[in-house]
Design a protein around this motif. Structure first.
Motif, PDB file in Angstrom:
ATOM      1  N   ALA A 174      53.661 -12.203  30.928  1.00  0.00           N
ATOM      2  CA  ALA A 174      53.868 -11.758  30.048  1.00  0.00           C
ATOM      3  C   ALA A 174      54.791 -10.584  29.466  1.00  0.00           C
ATOM      4  CB  ALA A 174      52.246 -11.599  29.040  1.00  0.00           C
ATOM      5  N   ALA A 175      54.477  -9.924  30.336  1.00  0.00           N
ATOM      6  CA  ALA A 175      55.381  -8.182  30.654  1.00  0.00           C
ATOM      7  C   ALA A 175      56.609  -8.795  30.218  1.00  0.00           C
ATOM      8  CB  ALA A 175      55.368  -7.744  31.307  1.00  0.00           C
ATOM      9  N   ALA A 176      57.201  -9.731  31.919  1.00  0.00           N
ATOM     10  CA  ALA A 176      58.643 -10.217  31.312  1.00  0.00           C
ATOM     11  C   ALA A 176      59.524 -10.743  30.570  1.00  0.00           C
ATOM     12  CB  ALA A 176      58.400 -10.981  33.243  1.00  0.00           C
ATOM     13  N   THR A 177      58.231 -11.801  30.207  1.00  0.00           N
ATOM     14  CA  THR A 177      58.815 -12.783  28.883  1.00  0.00           C
ATOM     15  C   THR A 177      59.455 -11.579  27.842  1.00  0.00           C
ATOM     16  OG1 THR A 177      57.272 -14.373  29.585  1.00  0.00           O
ATOM     17  CG2 THR A 177      58.016 -13.817  27.187  1.00  0.00           C
ATOM     18  N   THR A 178      58.567 -10.172  27.368  1.00  0.00           N
ATOM     19  CA  THR A 178      58.761  -9.754  26.516  1.00  0.00           C
ATOM     20  C   THR A 178      60.036  -8.808  26.944  1.00  0.00           C
ATOM     21  OG1 THR A 178      56.365  -9.370  25.809  1.00  0.00           O
ATOM     22  CG2 THR A 178      57.872  -7.896  24.954  1.00  0.00           C
ATOM     23  N   SER A 179      60.153  -8.200  28.057  1.00  0.00           N
ATOM     24  CA  SER A 179      61.338  -7.822  28.264  1.00  0.00           C
ATOM     25  C   SER A 179      62.839  -8.459  28.280  1.00  0.00           C
ATOM     26  CB  SER A 179      60.729  -7.009  29.901  1.00  0.00           C
ATOM     27  OG  SER A 179      59.569  -5.925  30.305  1.00  0.00           O
ATOM     28  N   ASN A 180      62.567  -9.635  28.926  1.00  0.00           N
ATOM     29  CA  ASN A 180      63.011 -10.548  28.562  1.00  0.00           C
ATOM     30  C   ASN A 180      63.604 -10.779  27.357  1.00  0.00           C
ATOM     31  OD1 ASN A 180      64.508 -10.921  31.263  1.00  0.00           O
ATOM     32  ND2 ASN A 180      62.735 -12.706  31.972  1.00  0.00           N
ATOM     33  N   ILE A 181      63.052 -11.536  26.246  1.00  0.00           N
ATOM     34  CA  ILE A 181      63.134 -11.169  24.761  1.00  0.00           C
ATOM     35  C   ILE A 181      64.197 -10.526  24.069  1.00  0.00           C
ATOM     36  CG2 ILE A 181      62.631 -11.841  22.939  1.00  0.00           C
ATOM     37  CD1 ILE A 181      60.676 -14.004  24.342  1.00  0.00           C
ATOM     38  N   LEU A 182      63.143  -9.166  24.656  1.00  0.00           N
ATOM     39  CA  LEU A 182      64.142  -7.491  24.002  1.00  0.00           C
ATOM     40  C   LEU A 182      65.291  -7.343  24.359  1.00  0.00           C
ATOM     41  CD1 LEU A 182      60.974  -5.467  24.177  1.00  0.00           C
ATOM     42  CD2 LEU A 182      62.191  -6.174  22.279  1.00  0.00           C
ATOM     43  N   TYR A 183      65.670  -7.606  25.593  1.00  0.00           N
ATOM     44  CA  TYR A 183      67.054  -7.808  25.844  1.00  0.00           C
ATOM     45  C   TYR A 183      68.009  -8.490  25.945  1.00  0.00           C
ATOM     46  CZ  TYR A 183      70.180  -6.090  29.538  1.00  0.00           C
ATOM     47  OH  TYR A 183      71.865  -5.957  30.225  1.00  0.00           O
ATOM     48  N   TYR A 184      68.059  -9.417  26.787  1.00  0.00           N
ATOM     49  CA  TYR A 184      68.865 -10.996  26.173  1.00  0.00           C
ATOM     50  C   TYR A 184      68.964 -11.079  25.115  1.00  0.00           C
ATOM     51  CZ  TYR A 184      69.147 -11.010  31.244  1.00  0.00           C
ATOM     52  OH  TYR A 184      68.604 -10.854  32.591  1.00  0.00           O
ATOM     53  N   GLY A 185      67.368 -10.555  23.969  1.00  0.00           N
ATOM     54  CA  GLY A 185      67.699 -11.322  22.708  1.00  0.00           C
ATOM     55  C   GLY A 185      68.552 -10.177  21.833  1.00  0.00           C
ATOM     56  N   SER A 186      68.924  -9.213  22.733  1.00  0.00           N
ATOM     57  CA  SER A 186      69.969  -8.378  21.899  1.00  0.00           C
ATOM     58  C   SER A 186      71.450  -7.641  22.712  1.00  0.00           C
ATOM     59  CB  SER A 186      68.704  -6.566  22.108  1.00  0.00           C
ATOM     60  OG  SER A 186      69.403  -6.136  23.320  1.00  0.00           O
ATOM     61  N   VAL A 187      71.797  -8.437  23.556  1.00  0.00           N
ATOM     62  CA  VAL A 187      72.706  -8.493  24.374  1.00  0.00           C
ATOM     63  C   VAL A 187      73.507  -9.774  23.906  1.00  0.00           C
ATOM     64  CG1 VAL A 187      73.471  -7.758  26.539  1.00  0.00           C
ATOM     65  CG2 VAL A 187      72.079  -6.867  25.917  1.00  0.00           C
ATOM     66  N   ASP A 188      72.585 -11.212  24.122  1.00  0.00           N
ATOM     67  CA  ASP A 188      73.247 -12.062  23.881  1.00  0.00           C
ATOM     68  C   ASP A 188      72.411 -13.547  23.633  1.00  0.00           C
ATOM     69  OD1 ASP A 188      74.652 -14.386  24.365  1.00  0.00           O
ATOM     70  OD2 ASP A 188      74.745 -14.544  26.741  1.00  0.00           O
ATOM     71  N   PRO A 189      72.557 -13.516  22.524  1.00  0.00           N
ATOM     72  CA  PRO A 189      71.306 -14.020  21.338  1.00  0.00           C
ATOM     73  C   PRO A 189      71.205 -15.349  21.698  1.00  0.00           C
ATOM     74  CG  PRO A 189      71.532 -12.190  19.405  1.00  0.00           C
ATOM     75  CD  PRO A 189      72.859 -12.241  21.705  1.00  0.00           C
ATOM     76  N   ALA A 190      72.543 -15.747  21.670  1.00  0.00           N
ATOM     77  CA  ALA A 190      73.084 -17.402  22.246  1.00  0.00           C
ATOM     78  C   ALA A 190      72.214 -17.874  23.243  1.00  0.00           C
ATOM     79  CB  ALA A 190      74.429 -18.110  22.228  1.00  0.00           C
TER      80      ALA A 190
END
Length: 124
Positions: free
Chosen positions: A41-57
């Protein structure tokens, strides 16, 4: 009187057993499957926050791949119990290092708090 003494003695010995205390939630431990889900769950949150801001597509695909790798790198036995404080340290590493420095899967593989998770010993 003997029955009461016998029941009390068996109860005391049962609660002294680490496995019984862990499974009843009387110790500061968490089952491996729950520890795995907390870390993921922590990994999912970190991934979404990071990759959502860097490469949303491509954030969804990259997040799924990183979660697969995170699960692969976790050396947790789902049937054993782990100290909650150790699991919390790993979760904190994944939240902080996995978001700011490395991706969560690499954090799980390289962080001592995650790669060094040891199950509780059994007292039998």
């Amino acid at each position: 009187m003997r029955k009461i003494l016998f029941v009390a003695m068996v109860s005391l010995l049962s609660f002294a057993n680490c496995v019984v205390a862990d499974s009843l939630g009387l110790s500061d431990s968490v089952k491996g499957s729950e520890a795995r889900s907390q870390i993921k769950a922590a990994a999912t949150t970190s991934n979404i926050l990071y990759y959502g801001s860097v490469d949303p597509a491509n954030a969804g695909i990259i997040t799924a791949l990183d979660l697969f790798l995170t699960d692969l790198y976790l050396k947790i036995d789902d049937s054993k119990y782990y100290k909650q404080s150790d699991v919390d340290k790993c979760v904190k590493d994944v939240q902080i290092i996995g978001l700011l420095v490395l991706d969560p899967s690499t954090t799980v593989a390289t962080s001592d708090n995650c790669s060094g998770l040891k199950p509780n010993g059994e007292i039998i």
